[in-house]
Scaffold this active site. Structure first.
Site, PDB file in Angstrom:
ATOM      1  N   ARG A 101     -14.308  -6.782  -0.286  1.00 18.14           N
ATOM      2  CA  ARG A 101     -13.709  -6.389   1.176  1.00 18.14           C
ATOM      3  C   ARG A 101     -13.186  -5.144   1.402  1.00 18.14           C
ATOM      4  NH1 ARG A 101      -8.164  -5.297   2.518  1.00 18.14           N
ATOM      5  NH2 ARG A 101      -7.497  -6.049   4.608  1.00 18.14           N
ATOM      6  N   THR A 133       0.812  -1.194   0.009  1.00 17.05           N
ATOM      7  CA  THR A 133       0.044   0.073   0.130  1.00 17.05           C
ATOM      8  C   THR A 133       0.902   1.276  -0.010  1.00 17.05           C
ATOM      9  OG1 THR A 133      -1.838  -1.138   1.136  1.00 17.05           O
ATOM     10  CG2 THR A 133      -1.718   1.369   1.590  1.00 17.05           C
ATOM     11  N   GLY A 175     -10.495  -2.627   3.299  1.00 18.46           N
ATOM     12  CA  GLY A 175      -9.439  -2.646   4.212  1.00 18.46           C
ATOM     13  C   GLY A 175      -9.370  -1.455   5.006  1.00 18.46           C
TER      14      GLY A 175
END
Ligand code: ASP
Length: 303
Positions: free
Chosen positions: A200, A172, A202
Site C-alpha cells: 500500500r 508522519t 500512502g
C-alpha cells in the site's frame, strides 16, 4: 537582496496523548534546529528540509524511519518524497524496506536521476548504487510497534470501526523551507498506516498529495489519513490557492475544512510561500509543529 529564511516542520496530526507530547515537541524542535543551522549559513531549502526530515526519521517517536508502524505482515514499509520549488524537480521512494532514511534516497533520485520515483527493491537498488547503505528490515522495527500491531490485530473487529478516527496515530513527518536565495522546498516521510496491506502506498510520497513545492505558489507537506488526502491532491490544491493570491495561513485552514467536508478526511498541513508567509493547520485534536524565522521560533502541539 537575500531573502530571510523560514523553516516549518510537522511531526504528525492525531490525538497525541499527554504522555507523548514532550517527545513530539523535542522531535520537531530538534528537526527545526538541524534544518535551521543550514539555512542560517546560506544553505539551500532542499538541504534544510532533507536534514530536518532525517532527524525525525531517526527519532523513534515518529512514524518515519526506524520506529514506524508495521504493516499487516509485521514489516516496516516506508515512503518519502522531496521537491525543489525552484526547478520542480522531485524524488520519491515507495514501499522501501531496507532504508533507514528514505528521504536520503529520495534526494539522490531528485539530484541524480531523470526519473521521479523508484519503489520497493528498485528503489533500494538505486539507493545502494548511489552510496546509501541498506539495513535489514528488522533494524527498523522496535518493540513498541510489535506490541501495537499485536494489540491491533487481536482486537481487529473493534478497531475496524474506528481505524481512521483521529485517535489512530498519524506520526508522519514533514518540512517546508525558504532559503536566502528565495527558493522553497518540501519533504514528507512516513511509515504509512498501522496494519496497512503490504504494497500500500500512502499520500505522503505522492507528488501533489502529501508533498509539493513550486516557487510560483507554495511548498506544502501534509499528514493524516492518506487515502482521502490523495483523492483531493491536497498539497497541490493548497499550493495553487496560495499561487492565486490567498494567504498560506488562511489556505492551510481551508484545506483542512475541504478535507473534512469533501471526503470526511482528517490530518494536518504546513504551507509556506516564497515571501516567507506560512500556515499551520490540522483538524485532529493535536499536531506537533515547529517553525523558525530570523525573528521568531516556536513549537506547539495544538492550534
Ligand atoms: N499520511 C500517511 C499515510 O497515509 C499517514 C500519516 O500521515 O501518518 O501513509
Amino acid at each position: 537582496m537575500p531573502t530571510n529564511p523560514v523553516l516549518v516542520v510537522h511531526g504528525g496530526a492525531w490525538a497525541i496523548p499527554d504522555e507523548m507530547v514532550e517527545a513530539h515537541l523535542n522531535g520537531v524542535r530538534n528537526a527545526t534546529a538541524a534544518g535551521w543551522r543550514l539555512l542560517e549559513r546560506g544553505g539551500s531549502a532542499l538541504d534544510a528540509v532533507e536534514e530536518a526530515v532525517v532527524v525525525m526519521e531517526d527519532d523513534e517517536t515518529f512514524d518515519a524511519g526506524r520506529g514506524s508502524f508495521l504493516n499487516r505482515d509485521g514489516k516496516v514499509q516506508l515512503d518519502a518524497f522531496i521537491m525543489d520549488g525552484a526547478t520542480l524537480r522531485g524524488g520519491g521512494v515507495g514501499c522501501v524496506e531496507r532504508l533507514r532514511n528514505p528521504v536520503r534516497a529520495a534526494r539522490k533520485i531528485l539530484s541524480d536521476s531523470t526519473h521521479v520515483y523508484f519503489v520497493a527493491e528498485g528503489a533500494e537498488r538505486f539507493a545502494e548504487e548511489h552510496g546509501i547503505a541498506l539495513c535489514r528490515n528488522e533494524d527498523l522495527i522496535i518493540p513498541r510497534e510489535i506490541e501495537r500491531l499485536r494489540e491491533y490485530q487481536s482486537h481487529m473487529e473493534e478497531h475496524r470501526a474506528d481505524l481512521f478516527a483521529p485517535t489512530i496515530s498519524h506520526d508522519t513527518v514533514g518540512a517546508v523551507a525558504l532559503d536566502r536565495d528565495g527558493k522553497i522546498a518540501a519533504s514528507t516521510s512516513t511509515g504509512g498506516t498501522l496494519n496497512k496491506d503490504p504494497g500500500r502506498l500512502g499520500d505522503s510520497s505522492l507528488i501533489g498529495c502529501g508533498c509539493y513545492a513550486d516557487n510560483a505558489s507554495a511548498a506544502a507537506s501534509t499528514t493524516g489519513w492518506g487515502e482521502p488526502i490523495m483523492k483531493l491532491v491536497l498539497a497541490k490544491w493548497a499550493a495553487d490557492r496560495v499561487g492565486s493570491g490567498s494567504l498560506p495561513e488562511w489556505v492551510a485552514k481551508e484545506a483542512m475544512n475541504y478535507l473534512k467536508q469533501r471526503v470526511n478526511g482528517h490530518g494536518g498541513i504546513i504551507l509556506l510561500d516564497a515571501e516567507g508567509r506560512f500556515g499551520i493547520a490540522h483538524n485532529t485534536p493535536r499536531m506537533a509543529w515547529s517553525f523558525q524565522t530570523v525573528h521568531r521560533k516556536d513549537a506547539g502541539i495544538e492550534k
